[in-house]
Every structure is written in C-alpha cells, then in structure tokens.
Write a protein that holds these residues in place. Structure first.
Motif, PDB file in Angstrom:
ATOM      1  N   ARG A   1       1.593  28.421 -16.446  1.00 33.43           N
ATOM      2  CA  ARG A   1       1.308  27.385 -15.598  1.00 33.43           C
ATOM      3  C   ARG A   1       2.355  26.816 -14.438  1.00 33.43           C
ATOM      4  O   ARG A   1       1.948  25.773 -14.128  1.00 33.43           O
ATOM      5  CB  ARG A   1       0.508  26.081 -16.585  1.00 33.43           C
ATOM      6  N   ARG A   2       3.126  27.701 -14.343  1.00 32.22           N
ATOM      7  CA  ARG A   2       4.347  27.176 -13.458  1.00 32.22           C
ATOM      8  C   ARG A   2       3.972  26.820 -12.069  1.00 32.22           C
ATOM      9  O   ARG A   2       4.367  26.057 -11.339  1.00 32.22           O
ATOM     10  CB  ARG A   2       5.402  28.241 -13.367  1.00 32.22           C
ATOM     11  N   HIS A   3       2.959  27.344 -11.635  1.00 32.83           N
ATOM     12  CA  HIS A   3       2.164  27.117 -10.382  1.00 32.83           C
ATOM     13  C   HIS A   3       1.509  25.786 -10.387  1.00 32.83           C
ATOM     14  O   HIS A   3       1.433  25.088  -9.314  1.00 32.83           O
ATOM     15  CB  HIS A   3       1.173  28.060  -9.963  1.00 32.83           C
ATOM     16  N   GLU A   4       1.200  25.184 -11.493  1.00 30.53           N
ATOM     17  CA  GLU A   4       0.726  23.921 -11.726  1.00 30.53           C
ATOM     18  C   GLU A   4       1.461  22.824 -12.251  1.00 30.53           C
ATOM     19  O   GLU A   4       1.380  21.623 -12.112  1.00 30.53           O
ATOM     20  CB  GLU A   4      -0.505  23.685 -12.990  1.00 30.53           C
TER      21      GLU A   4
ATOM     22  N   PRO B   1       4.269  19.948 -12.270  1.00 27.86           N
ATOM     23  CA  PRO B   1       4.686  19.091 -11.360  1.00 27.86           C
ATOM     24  C   PRO B   1       6.156  19.034 -10.982  1.00 27.86           C
ATOM     25  O   PRO B   1       6.977  19.743 -11.860  1.00 27.86           O
ATOM     26  CB  PRO B   1       4.314  17.745 -12.100  1.00 27.86           C
TER      27      PRO B   1
ATOM     28  N   TRP C   1       5.549  16.098 -18.407  1.00 26.16           N
ATOM     29  CA  TRP C   1       4.428  17.293 -18.367  1.00 26.16           C
ATOM     30  C   TRP C   1       5.082  18.125 -19.506  1.00 26.16           C
ATOM     31  O   TRP C   1       4.053  18.477 -20.351  1.00 26.16           O
ATOM     32  CB  TRP C   1       4.556  18.055 -17.097  1.00 26.16           C
TER      33      TRP C   1
END
Length: 183
Positions: free
Chosen positions: A46-49, A51, A59
């Motif tokens: 989920r590195r694109h999401e 923060p 997070w």
C-alpha cells in the motif's frame, strides 16, 4: 519522492520502534518479528497510499495494531484447534505411559532376537503384512516366512517370560497404535 523511496526511508526510520511495539505485545520475540514483517509487507503493498510526514509512523502503528489483532485471533484459533486435536488423539490413541514397562520389556526382548526374526515379527505386527507379502519383501518363499515367524514368536515369548500375561498380549504390546479411520 517516489513511493518506493518513501517506503525505504520509512522502513529505515520506523523498523526499530515498530519492533519494540510488537515485542511488548506478544509472548515470543519470533512472533514480534512476524508482526513487523507483515506490517511492512502491507506497507509495501500500500506504499502508494502511505501518508507522508509524521503521519507515516502513526499509520504504521495502525497497521501493526490490526496485524497484532489478527495474530492474537490466529493464536486463539490454533490453541482451540490444538485442544480439539489433543482430545481427538487421546480418544483414538491410548496413553502410552500406561504401557511403558511392558513396552520396554518387549522392545528389549525384540532387540535380543536375530535380525531376520525381528524383521519378520515387525513386518507382521507393525506393518500388518501377510507371510506371502513378507516373503516378497525378504526375497524368500512364504513357507520359510511362516516357519521363521512361528520360531520368532516362540523366541520372543521365551525372552519376555510370563510377566506380560497371555502370549497374545506380548504382541499387542508390540503393536504401535495408529489413528482409526473415520473418526
């Protein structure tokens, strides 16, 4: 900064704090390592999401918290499954501690038999083979196996003596219990 670079920096900065977080919440250090690994695997996916800034660590703590919850639920499920399996096993296989002295006596006597006698007996009792099948395994004729088996049984009974009860009981002690089908 690319998401990959951000992940690398986050990993370098937050690995130790997350490991400490996990270590304080699990019983075994190896479990903490698994929790941290799973947390960073999720972060990588989920590195694109993920923060940026100070929210990154928060997070990650949130992700680790959910991973820990799953870990604890899995532990409880494994514990319940283990208990069920132990109950089932104890109903299928008797407690071998009850037969330890007998088993030791029989195994000692078995060890004192000649190699071929021992092999014929164990192929019969442990493997459940018939004399014709044993003959094929050993490369001899079935009549020789039947003779050898009769003599081996007699020798074993002589070595064990009358301490273990009737002759058939000696061989039941030799039998290694296996789980019954259909339970």
């Amino acid at each position: 900064m690319s998401p990959d670079d951000h992940f690398r920096q986050t990993y370098a900065a937050d690995f130790q704090p997350l490991l400490g977080y996990a270590l304080r919440r699990v019983e075994q250090p190896a479990d903490a390592a698994d929790v941290v690994a799973e947390t960073f695997l999720i972060a990588w996916r989920r590195r694109h999401e993920m923060p940026t800034g100070p929210e990154t660590r928060l997070w990650l703590y949130g992700v680790a918290r959910r991973v820990l919850a799953n870990h604890h639920r899995g532990g409880i499920r494994r514990q319940h499954l283990g208990e069920r399996l132990r109950r089932r096993l104890s109903s299928v296989v008797p407690d071998p501690a009850n037969e330890v002295p007998e088993r030791l006596a029989v195994h000692d006597a078995l060890a004192r038999l000649g190699e071929l006698d021992r092999e014929v007996l164990t192929l019969t009792v442990w493997e459940g083979l018939e004399p014709r099948e044993i003959a094929e395994v050993l490369g001899v004729n079935a009549a020789a196996v039947r003779t050898r088996l009769s003599r081996a049984r007699s020798r074993l009974r002589e070595l064990v003596g009358d301490d273990l009860g009737p002759p058939g009981h000696v061989f039941s002690v030799l039998t290694v219990p296996t789980p019954k089908e259909g339970r």
